[in-house]
Scaffold this motif. Sequence first.
Motif, mmCIF file in Angstrom:
data_model
loop_
_atom_site.group_PDB
_atom_site.id
_atom_site.type_symbol
_atom_site.label_atom_id
_atom_site.label_comp_id
_atom_site.label_asym_id
_atom_site.label_seq_id
_atom_site.Cartn_x
_atom_site.Cartn_y
_atom_site.Cartn_z
ATOM 1 N N LEU A 69 11.291 6.495 -0.627
ATOM 2 C CA LEU A 69 10.160 6.340 -1.538
ATOM 3 C C LEU A 69 8.929 7.070 -0.997
ATOM 4 O O LEU A 69 8.129 7.622 -1.772
ATOM 5 N N LYS A 70 8.803 7.118 0.308
ATOM 6 C CA LYS A 70 7.682 7.844 0.908
ATOM 7 C C LYS A 70 7.743 9.342 0.604
ATOM 8 O O LYS A 70 6.715 10.009 0.515
ATOM 9 N N VAL A 90 2.204 -0.916 -11.018
ATOM 10 C CA VAL A 90 2.231 0.024 -9.893
ATOM 11 C C VAL A 90 2.673 -0.696 -8.621
ATOM 12 O O VAL A 90 3.510 -0.192 -7.852
ATOM 13 N N GLU A 91 2.125 -1.889 -8.383
ATOM 14 C CA GLU A 91 2.562 -2.676 -7.235
ATOM 15 C C GLU A 91 4.059 -2.947 -7.300
ATOM 16 O O GLU A 91 4.781 -2.819 -6.306
ATOM 17 N N GLU A 92 4.532 -3.327 -8.483
ATOM 18 C CA GLU A 92 5.955 -3.620 -8.649
ATOM 19 C C GLU A 92 6.805 -2.385 -8.363
ATOM 20 O O GLU A 92 7.897 -2.486 -7.787
ATOM 21 N N TYR A 93 6.297 -1.224 -8.760
ATOM 22 C CA TYR A 93 7.039 0.029 -8.531
ATOM 23 C C TYR A 93 7.271 0.251 -7.048
ATOM 24 O O TYR A 93 8.386 0.572 -6.614
ATOM 25 N N PHE A 94 6.203 0.074 -6.255
ATOM 26 C CA PHE A 94 6.337 0.332 -4.819
ATOM 27 C C PHE A 94 6.992 -0.826 -4.064
ATOM 28 O O PHE A 94 7.350 -0.678 -2.896
ATOM 29 N N HIS A 108 2.161 -3.158 -0.030
ATOM 30 C CA HIS A 108 2.001 -4.302 0.869
ATOM 31 C C HIS A 108 3.148 -4.428 1.866
ATOM 32 O O HIS A 108 3.386 -5.518 2.408
ATOM 33 N N LYS A 109 3.861 -3.330 2.097
ATOM 34 C CA LYS A 109 4.949 -3.358 3.072
ATOM 35 C C LYS A 109 5.191 -1.929 3.551
ATOM 36 O O LYS A 109 4.674 -0.964 2.980
ATOM 37 N N GLU A 110 5.974 -1.785 4.584
ATOM 38 C CA GLU A 110 6.359 -0.465 5.065
ATOM 39 C C GLU A 110 7.390 0.111 4.091
ATOM 40 O O GLU A 110 8.433 -0.486 3.827
ATOM 41 N N LEU A 111 7.078 1.275 3.548
ATOM 42 C CA LEU A 111 7.951 1.864 2.547
ATOM 43 C C LEU A 111 9.154 2.550 3.179
ATOM 44 O O LEU A 111 9.058 3.135 4.260
#
Length: 463
Positions: free
Chosen positions: A102-103, A131-135, A95-98
Amino acid sequence: MFEKITPEQAGVSSKLVTKFVKTLNDRQCRMHAIIMMKGDNVFFETYYKPFTQDYLHRMYSQTKSYVSGAIGLLVGDGKISLDDPIYKYFPEKIHKELDIRLKSQTIRDNLMMRTSVRPPYWFFTDAKDRVEEYFETEPYRYPGLSFEYDSTGSQVLCALVEKITGLKLIDYLRQRLFNKMGTFKDAYCLETPEGTSWGDSALMCTLRDNASYGRLLMNYGNYKGEQLINKEYVKEATSKLTDSSLSGYNSLADQGYGYQIWQCERNGFAFIGMGNQITFMFRDSDILVSVFASDQGFDNARQYIANGVYEIIDNASKTPLEEDKKAYEELESLAASQELFHVNRRNSSPYSSFVEGHKYICEPNEMNLKWFQIDIKDNKGVFKYENASGYKEIEFGIGYNLFTKFPEEGYSNMVGKAKSKGYFYKCANSGGYTCDNRIKIDIQIIDKYMEQYPQLLKNKQEV
């Protein structure tokens, strides 16, 4: 598979196996089960009552090694490449630009735990999707540099498997591997709150189930002539691909790491889970040793187990030994008599009247105990206490385990972190005077979650 042979037929001394078991018992390791195999044959097996051959035991982080096998299947099918950036498989979770770090993190980086983030422990956050928390976690370095344990990274790999296959982890492995092998018939996996299998910690299976998977990887993914998992992938997964310690050899887990699989001494590899769920595999001698235990908080136990296994490997012969009937019969008798650890002490002391039957008011403490009282009669005791949730009692055997339910409600059941109303963990409780002025009460949780709650209660004479 699992045909019974003697240790001597496997090139191992019955006396040495007896020594291994007795040493772990003498050092009060909380063992639950042990199996030893030469090829597909079992040369030793024991279960510590109440555990049995059919008991579905928590694998903890051994589960990660199963996720690796599932990733290998996807690689073999051409569904993924290990060099794919892992974020690309989860656009709906981001939900954000990584950050570029991380990319650039690949599936291979996750497999080798050379990742870019340090996600918080999910039991202590408000996150409903791991998974959301990870990213959402900000990276602290570029991936691919060095090993740092990343359990949530393994969970992301499990989520990847389930997203691509449309199946739960155990159902996918059962369909592709275990139905053909005739194992894991009743196995299942606990889940995380978002509905994904808890792939970094919570496979539930029998000791023989687990050993059969170990044998499959020892054979490079081949079962009875059929290549079930890509051979090259298994070769890589079970080899040293990265150092797992930057400070030299300090423990079993410091020999290196592959794809969610540890290296160990004697040119072996291992699955390792919390509490000492460990499977040692040695291709050179074709020997597998797998143990279940619950040694959280007992740091030396893991090395005691490893040292005993290495002694067996060091002394194993590639050809059968002469049978030793007396030693073998002693070993079989020992295997049949094993019981879960319990406090083995007396039911009284010169200070009994001072300790028992009195209410002790507690100073502020992390368990939020307001007061406690110990009552003992004959061969049974009761630990009474009051905490934030009210008055409770825990019965315990004097010098033996009394099997009850832990009186605190609301722990997780089938879903991690989710409070389960009306659910109470099974436990084994024992106690007794370990010396004149000390009484020990030992509570072992023996359920989907394994833990100990030892309480050392000292009277004022010692303080």
